[in-house]
Scaffold this active site. Structure first.
Site, PDB file in Angstrom:
ATOM      1  N   SER A 170      27.005   1.526  10.901  1.00 47.85           N
ATOM      2  CA  SER A 170      26.336   1.254  12.167  1.00 47.85           C
ATOM      3  C   SER A 170      25.182   2.216  12.388  1.00 47.85           C
ATOM      4  O   SER A 170      25.284   3.411  12.092  1.00 47.85           O
ATOM      5  CB  SER A 170      27.326   1.395  13.328  1.00 47.85           C
ATOM      6  OG  SER A 170      26.659   1.253  14.563  1.00 47.85           O
ATOM      7  N   ARG A 208       8.590   9.561   2.902  1.00 46.21           N
ATOM      8  CA  ARG A 208       9.569  10.103   1.955  1.00 46.21           C
ATOM      9  C   ARG A 208      10.980   9.606   2.261  1.00 46.21           C
ATOM     10  O   ARG A 208      11.785   9.408   1.360  1.00 46.21           O
ATOM     11  CB  ARG A 208       9.541  11.637   1.933  1.00 46.21           C
ATOM     12  CG  ARG A 208       8.271  12.205   1.323  1.00 46.21           C
ATOM     13  CD  ARG A 208       8.112  11.758  -0.147  1.00 46.21           C
ATOM     14  NE  ARG A 208       6.824  12.139  -0.659  1.00 46.21           N
ATOM     15  CZ  ARG A 208       5.791  11.300  -0.838  1.00 46.21           C
ATOM     16  NH1 ARG A 208       5.902  10.035  -0.562  1.00 46.21           N
ATOM     17  NH2 ARG A 208       4.650  11.729  -1.311  1.00 46.21           N
ATOM     18  N   GLU A 243      10.998   6.192   0.876  1.00 45.03           N
ATOM     19  CA  GLU A 243      11.066   6.305  -0.578  1.00 45.03           C
ATOM     20  C   GLU A 243      12.479   6.652  -1.042  1.00 45.03           C
ATOM     21  O   GLU A 243      13.007   6.049  -1.981  1.00 45.03           O
ATOM     22  CB  GLU A 243      10.085   7.380  -1.050  1.00 45.03           C
ATOM     23  CG  GLU A 243      10.073   7.586  -2.544  1.00 45.03           C
ATOM     24  CD  GLU A 243       9.134   8.700  -2.956  1.00 45.03           C
ATOM     25  OE1 GLU A 243       8.451   8.518  -3.972  1.00 45.03           O
ATOM     26  OE2 GLU A 243       9.086   9.758  -2.275  1.00 45.03           O
TER      27      GLU A 243
END
Length: 149
Positions: free
Chosen positions: A117, A91, A94
């Site tokens: 960073s 997830r 995603e």
């Protein structure tokens, strides 16, 4: 002379000890004086721990010096590609797939040409109550690094 225990073997022992002793990751982090997300990642093999941190964690977890020795090693960062199939981890991938381009545009608009960073970086996880079900709040806090030519 025996080989140094691998970070993955040490991580498996840490996880088993934590579960068997009924300890939370936050409690272990408190014991070693580090943020919970960093400490958990370090105990799972993603960061080297200072000698004092490794020894404190192993005392709490009732693990021996061979584990502490491994926890102090420089890691090979990253994860097993099979781990990416885990629903929680997937997830995140995603969400970055959907929102990554927009985040990139917004970072460039706000800061200029550069990146966030992941070395000079903090991450936090929190729970926020919501009438529709509690929310997971993940905060990435990375230093802006501008491209210099």
């Amino acid at each position: 002379m025996t080989p140094i225990m691998s970070k993955s073997e040490a991580a498996a022992l840490v996880v088993a000890a934590r579960i068997r002793l009924g300890l939370t990751w936050s409690r272990i982090a408190e014991e070693i004086g580090a943020p919970a997300v960093w400490a958990t990642a370090a105990l799972l093999g993603q960061h080297p721990m200072a000698r004092e941190q490794a020894e404190a964690a192993c005392r709490l977890l009732e693990l021996d010096e061979t584990v502490a020795e491994s926890l102090r090693l420089q890691p090979s960062r990253g994860s097993d590609p099979a781990l990416m199939a885990d629903p929680t981890i997937y997830r995140f991938a995603e969400a970055l797939s959907v929102y990554g381009p927009a985040l990139k545009e917004l970072i460039h608009e706000e800061f200029g040409d550069g990146i966030m960073s992941a070395i000079n970086f903090r991450v936090d996880v929190a729970r926020r109550p919501d009438p529709d079900g509690d929310r997971v709040v993940v905060t990435f806090d990375g230093k802006f690094l501008d491209y210099k030519w």
